[in-house]
Design an enzyme around this catalytic site. Sequence first.
Site, PDB file in Angstrom:
ATOM      1  N   HIS A 565      -1.233  -3.467  -1.010  1.00 20.28           N
ATOM      2  CA  HIS A 565      -0.268  -2.523  -1.589  1.00 20.28           C
ATOM      3  C   HIS A 565      -0.290  -1.195  -0.836  1.00 20.28           C
ATOM      4  O   HIS A 565       0.759  -0.685  -0.415  1.00 20.28           O
ATOM      5  CB  HIS A 565      -0.601  -2.297  -3.068  1.00 20.28           C
ATOM      6  CG  HIS A 565       0.288  -1.310  -3.751  1.00 20.28           C
ATOM      7  ND1 HIS A 565       1.342  -1.678  -4.563  1.00 20.28           N
ATOM      8  CD2 HIS A 565       0.296   0.054  -3.763  1.00 20.28           C
ATOM      9  CE1 HIS A 565       1.964  -0.604  -5.016  1.00 20.28           C
ATOM     10  NE2 HIS A 565       1.337   0.464  -4.551  1.00 20.28           N
ATOM     11  N   GLU A 566      -1.477  -0.624  -0.672  1.00 17.51           N
ATOM     12  CA  GLU A 566      -1.573   0.669   0.004  1.00 17.51           C
ATOM     13  C   GLU A 566      -1.150   0.555   1.470  1.00 17.51           C
ATOM     14  O   GLU A 566      -0.536   1.470   2.021  1.00 17.51           O
ATOM     15  CB  GLU A 566      -2.996   1.224  -0.110  1.00 17.51           C
ATOM     16  CG  GLU A 566      -3.469   1.480  -1.536  1.00 17.51           C
ATOM     17  CD  GLU A 566      -2.545   2.403  -2.318  1.00 17.51           C
ATOM     18  OE1 GLU A 566      -1.840   3.235  -1.706  1.00 17.51           O
ATOM     19  OE2 GLU A 566      -2.511   2.288  -3.562  1.00 17.51           O
ATOM     20  N   HIS A 569       2.592   0.980   1.938  1.00 14.93           N
ATOM     21  CA  HIS A 569       3.034   2.368   2.114  1.00 14.93           C
ATOM     22  C   HIS A 569       2.824   2.804   3.564  1.00 14.93           C
ATOM     23  O   HIS A 569       3.693   3.442   4.173  1.00 14.93           O
ATOM     24  CB  HIS A 569       2.238   3.293   1.187  1.00 14.93           C
ATOM     25  CG  HIS A 569       2.622   3.211  -0.253  1.00 14.93           C
ATOM     26  ND1 HIS A 569       3.904   3.435  -0.695  1.00 14.93           N
ATOM     27  CD2 HIS A 569       1.879   2.952  -1.363  1.00 14.93           C
ATOM     28  CE1 HIS A 569       3.940   3.316  -2.016  1.00 14.93           C
ATOM     29  NE2 HIS A 569       2.736   3.021  -2.438  1.00 14.93           N
ATOM     30  N   HIS A 572       5.417   1.536   5.934  1.00 15.10           N
ATOM     31  CA  HIS A 572       6.670   2.287   5.849  1.00 15.10           C
ATOM     32  C   HIS A 572       6.590   3.534   6.730  1.00 15.10           C
ATOM     33  O   HIS A 572       7.544   3.874   7.440  1.00 15.10           O
ATOM     34  CB  HIS A 572       6.936   2.670   4.393  1.00 15.10           C
ATOM     35  CG  HIS A 572       8.378   2.918   4.091  1.00 15.10           C
ATOM     36  ND1 HIS A 572       8.825   3.312   2.846  1.00 15.10           N
ATOM     37  CD2 HIS A 572       9.493   2.847   4.852  1.00 15.10           C
ATOM     38  CE1 HIS A 572      10.140   3.458   2.870  1.00 15.10           C
ATOM     39  NE2 HIS A 572      10.566   3.190   4.073  1.00 15.10           N
TER      40      HIS A 572
END
Length: 801
Positions: A565-566, A569, A572
């Site tokens: 999940h991290e 980010h 992106h």
Amino acid sequence: MKPQLLTPLRRRPWTCRQCLQRLQRLQQQTRRSFETAASPAPGHTQVDYIPADASQSKKVDDETIRRVFDSQHFWREFSQRRSTQSKPTGLVQNQYLTSPDGFRTFANVSLQKCQAIVSKVLAASTLEEYRTMARDLDRLSDLLCRVIDLSDFIRVIHPDPRVQEAATQAYALMFEYMNVLNTTTGLNDQLKKAVANPEVASHWTEEEKIVAQILIKDFSNSAILMPPQERQRFVNLSNDISQLGSSFVNSPEPAKSQVVVNANSLRGLDPMLVQQIKRWNRTASVPTTGMIPRLALRSVHDESVRREVYLASRTSSARQLHRLEELLLKRAELAKLSGYSSFGHMTLSDKMAKSPEAVSNFLTSLVDSNRTLVREELLQLRNMKGSPLQPWDHAYYVHKRVMQYSQSRRSRELSAVPEFFSLGTVMQGLSRLFDRLYGVRLVPQEAAPGETWNPDVRRLDVVDEADRHIAVIYCDLFSRPNKHPNPAHFTLRCSREISATEVAECASLDQSSHPNDGMATAVDPTTKTLRQLPTIALVCDFAEPAAHGGRPSLLSEHSVRTLFHEMGHALHSILGQTRLQSISGTRCATDFAELPSVLMEHFATAPSVLSLYARHWETDEPLSERMIQSMERDRTAHGSIYGAVENEAQILMALVDQEYHSRPADGGRIDSTALYHEVAQRHSSLPDPAETAPPTSWQGFFGHLYGYGATYYSYIFDRAIANKLWADVFGAGRAAVDRAAGERYKTEVLRWGGGRNGWQCVAGVLGPSNASNADGRLVEGGDEAMREVGRWGLGRDGVSG
């Protein structure tokens, strides 16, 4: 973070192309020197997941990334090599941050540059000066962000109190200056002149136009257009909201601090806990906050006790409810002062949703798509109980079902799964996945002395298929005393194009001056311009590997998903490299920002992705197909027990948030408890009873009403979109390592950062042939598009035991 106008959220010394080539040769030599040390241990079966035509250095990098996280011995050798050969540098290579005093210098130098830009913008009068205004103001924003974002991170993460204090002072200085700029009417006036002049706007790139509109919106949100008296009222309201919000979040309190029951009625609760709360007269005081009431609701057999604990733990004090209702009133008044009908309308005007009505359409559509699954789950629990299910029964019977499942289905294999998830293998898997999908990979890089804030921080460089350096990631993944335990991603510096004017300006100031403060830069091979590279920090709280060989840090399936999940980010930020920093990486609409991270969670346990990395830390054996199937059955089983009801709880919270923040300013005092029960009665399958005295007032414990006011829906909105992309773009895992699917997602979503409307990104990646996007219905967004996303549903994914 995103302050207003000038919005903060990072590089080795600048070099020419020849210097970069020399640096690449040096890196290759360094990697070769580790080739022997990075080889698999004797007796290990090595499966080569790297394409046959890959360079030798790429293979070494692939094995090294596993070792730097899994072997303390290897890490010490790896990290000390640079320490003995390199000159000291500043934190994250920032040339100023070699000591605590450097924060003051860094802030002052940046402040002087800001002031020069402000003077230039205010004095602009020629066509050429107005044409550079969007870039000038974006650079102004970047200078503020450089100090604010980095200082904000360091003051939280650095173990040295002197550094923390220095970073705090630098942060405060620049934040105060930013607030001055947000109310400098001349900047707003000049920017509006530039936007209104066709001879200016016609010369702007699409990015410049978007940034100009963002900055105008930020000025508007800071009350810059109001008369002095109204502006002062705006400031006062903003301060009141900040104080009320802080009190609401930090001081939640129940109406009753404890429930007194007969100690014998607590059968089922851990006897050690019962002894802790037992009183002298055979009674026990069950606290209404913390872990004990949650455990009681899961385990106490007596339904009447569960009922009493449940109701008390969901009833807030009158003082806490007053704080919330004052907060809501002040927000409504602030919105009215700003020309909006409600706080929700003001907040959502620049989001994908655009309006509270559209959010409600999405949420009610989601309720409908989730309802059948909820009924299935609750029916199973009702059958276990043998009578109608009550809210205080849910946790108890869910726990019983989970325990039954665990005893009947869970095998020793599942308890051994973490043996295949060493931190090093997971990081290796992420690098391999990124290489397969996007043509970028993670390369361990020895940090220079002074570059990291703690000796166990690993630095990874991100390189593309041409071995060009495109980003830096600092991985602070291991637990230590006083470290914040929550996993997080921080953008320490955004990507951005550095103009030739800035490079020349730097050279004229000081021989040692650097256009990116010494932090990582690279020359864009297409435009031949210098770029500041995104610099990212990933923070987790995993156990350290054994000090002298042996067991590495082993992750649970939940921790693996968290790391993915991290890293979503981070991805992106890495791939969303725009020319202007205001829209780079994760700087996009709030209700779009979680999409890359939520989508990445799907990859974590996809069989084809597991085959890239899930290997036993000691034997190097791959995770077997049987174990992968057992993990999938385990997730499915847990999801069928409570996944849909958990989804409904999240939807309900988002509906309550919208109800509170869509009230008009002239609607009078808000009865938050009555509104909460109205929403629950309409949409909850297991609502709290409304007839209790006093009625439950769970909203007093809903701290996100402050930090995510009117936007709490964002996470589940992005979950619904992520589920759709996973199914339709990545084939529900069948194309999880397919380059064409990865390129499609990168091209339509990631590379834009915040420089493209989120609806255009979603429509683009799904394509015109997708039934959900027939006739391009998603491109413009709107109410029907929000309903359509609601129909996609949340499924039961993301649940694991």
